[in-house]
Design a protein around this motif. Sequence first.
Motif, mmCIF file in Angstrom:
data_model
loop_
_atom_site.group_PDB
_atom_site.id
_atom_site.type_symbol
_atom_site.label_atom_id
_atom_site.label_comp_id
_atom_site.label_asym_id
_atom_site.label_seq_id
_atom_site.Cartn_x
_atom_site.Cartn_y
_atom_site.Cartn_z
ATOM 1 N N LYS A 1 0.813 -1.226 0.000
ATOM 2 C CA LYS A 1 0.000 0.000 0.000
ATOM 3 C C LYS A 1 0.834 1.258 0.000
ATOM 4 O O LYS A 1 0.461 2.267 -0.579
ATOM 5 C CB LYS A 1 -0.839 0.055 1.271
ATOM 6 C CG LYS A 1 -1.914 -0.950 1.363
ATOM 7 C CD LYS A 1 -2.767 -0.635 2.579
ATOM 8 C CE LYS A 1 -3.935 -1.575 2.635
ATOM 9 N NZ LYS A 1 -3.524 -2.967 2.873
ATOM 10 N N ASP B 1 -4.668 -5.773 -3.190
ATOM 11 C CA ASP B 1 -5.435 -5.600 -1.964
ATOM 12 C C ASP B 1 -6.881 -6.055 -2.245
ATOM 13 O O ASP B 1 -7.433 -5.734 -3.304
ATOM 14 C CB ASP B 1 -5.414 -4.102 -1.599
ATOM 15 C CG ASP B 1 -5.415 -3.889 -0.100
ATOM 16 O OD1 ASP B 1 -5.595 -4.879 0.635
ATOM 17 O OD2 ASP B 1 -5.233 -2.742 0.317
ATOM 18 N N SER B 2 -7.479 -6.814 -1.317
ATOM 19 C CA SER B 2 -8.791 -7.418 -1.608
ATOM 20 C C SER B 2 -9.855 -6.363 -1.932
ATOM 21 O O SER B 2 -10.665 -6.554 -2.848
ATOM 22 C CB SER B 2 -9.242 -8.287 -0.434
ATOM 23 O OG SER B 2 -9.302 -7.533 0.749
ATOM 24 N N GLU B 3 -9.816 -5.242 -1.211
ATOM 25 C CA GLU B 3 -10.818 -4.188 -1.441
ATOM 26 C C GLU B 3 -10.670 -3.570 -2.825
ATOM 27 O O GLU B 3 -11.648 -3.312 -3.526
ATOM 28 C CB GLU B 3 -10.684 -3.081 -0.386
ATOM 29 C CG GLU B 3 -11.019 -3.511 1.034
ATOM 30 C CD GLU B 3 -9.896 -4.267 1.718
ATOM 31 O OE1 GLU B 3 -8.836 -4.488 1.072
ATOM 32 O OE2 GLU B 3 -10.059 -4.645 2.883
ATOM 33 N N ASN C 1 -5.121 1.132 8.442
ATOM 34 C CA ASN C 1 -5.030 0.328 7.219
ATOM 35 C C ASN C 1 -6.142 0.720 6.246
ATOM 36 O O ASN C 1 -5.908 0.882 5.046
ATOM 37 C CB ASN C 1 -5.125 -1.159 7.577
ATOM 38 C CG ASN C 1 -4.926 -2.047 6.372
ATOM 39 O OD1 ASN C 1 -3.902 -1.992 5.724
ATOM 40 N ND2 ASN C 1 -5.934 -2.838 6.046
ATOM 41 N N LYS C 2 -7.341 0.921 6.771
ATOM 42 C CA LYS C 2 -8.457 1.337 5.897
ATOM 43 C C LYS C 2 -8.228 2.746 5.382
ATOM 44 O O LYS C 2 -8.541 3.069 4.238
ATOM 45 C CB LYS C 2 -9.773 1.244 6.680
ATOM 46 C CG LYS C 2 -10.999 1.019 5.850
ATOM 47 C CD LYS C 2 -10.896 -0.124 4.865
ATOM 48 C CE LYS C 2 -10.525 -1.440 5.529
ATOM 49 N NZ LYS C 2 -10.452 -2.543 4.534
ATOM 50 N N GLU D 1 -6.073 2.553 2.613
ATOM 51 C CA GLU D 1 -6.803 2.034 1.448
ATOM 52 C C GLU D 1 -7.630 3.121 0.773
ATOM 53 O O GLU D 1 -7.871 3.064 -0.432
ATOM 54 C CB GLU D 1 -7.659 0.832 1.871
ATOM 55 C CG GLU D 1 -6.779 -0.376 2.195
ATOM 56 C CD GLU D 1 -7.544 -1.593 2.655
ATOM 57 O OE1 GLU D 1 -8.796 -1.521 2.756
ATOM 58 O OE2 GLU D 1 -6.904 -2.625 2.917
HETATM 59 MG MG MG Z 1 -7.216 -4.696 2.443
#
Ligand code: MG
Length: 357
Positions: A101, A126-128, A192-193, A196
């Motif tokens: 990230k 990243d999954s999102e 972390n969010k 993101e």
């Molecule tokens: Mg993630």
Amino acid sequence: MPKKIILLGATGSIGASAVDVVRTHRDDFTIVAVSAYRSREMCEAIAREFGAKAYVGEEAALRAVEENEADICLVATVGMFGLRPTVAAIEKGMDIALATKEVMVMAGEFVTALAKRRGVRFLPVDSEHSAIFQCLQGAGNSTVDKLILTASGGPFLDGPADLSGVTVEQALNHPRWKMGPKVTIDSSTMMNKGFEILEARWLFDVPVKDIEVVVHPESIVHSLVTFVDGSTMAQLCPPDMRVPIQYALSWPDRLPAERAKLDLAALGKLTFRAPDPVRFPCLRLVKEACELGGCAPAVLAAADEWAVDAFIKGRIGYTDIAKVIEETLERAPRIEMTSLDDVFESARWVETHLKLL
Ligand code: MG
């Protein structure tokens, strides 16, 4: 011809999942070089399995990029170590499958402009962001109303609102994903969010005001896109990092894989709620850093890196993490982002400044 892949950060959890994906799709992918910071034996074992070159040490990732040719460079190094190798891979015309990230958080403005000039793509790992990327396939320009990032909420979603007494062990106990210590602590603070949000801002060129976070403890809906016509699309699957990794490597195709598939009836229900701004001040700090612009997000990330490390080592308390970041953001000199050096200069300022604490 299988796609050639350089795997940077081969011995971490993303690296292990990537190796697994390549192992089960040998006709589609081949690994030509792998790098690791420390774990020499593990790195060399992976290289042996795929007939790839192994690089270990501080400059390993950069050398792996400079000395090899590939279609895709999968960047899964820890933190800032991903910056220079990513830029080198873009310069060489490789597409970037991005798991680290910090590359987008700290240098998004610079690397996305460079990638555009070089005609290189970022493929989110990243999954999102993979979820958003999947929802955007086939969508026309200017059709996005907003991006909605889902968040598991981490271990402190419920329970006492005062988190000042949280221990390292509690913060490392993430309910859904098994990850390294830095990202696990960042998940618990929701930094972390926040990262993101910044990552999505640069990957999809959507302003931060149009990016929302919704807490979704089941981690089944990986993110959503609302379009201008009022339609919202989501991507769902059981939590498994191999899904987004494989999509980044196989895009624009999809490849079959033997793994758990979604069973909605077994799940019964999925829940959503707004994140608590008092419990998770880091989300606000990210928006502030983004408004400041230039290298402020790099300052935010560098301060977080220092604060999380200090927390793990028992030098500061859990709620001091956000305080340290806020104070550092306030004091940092405003630096525009014209090159990678500006990013490193900002990070160095943070390090020097925080050493005095
Ligand atoms: Mg993630």
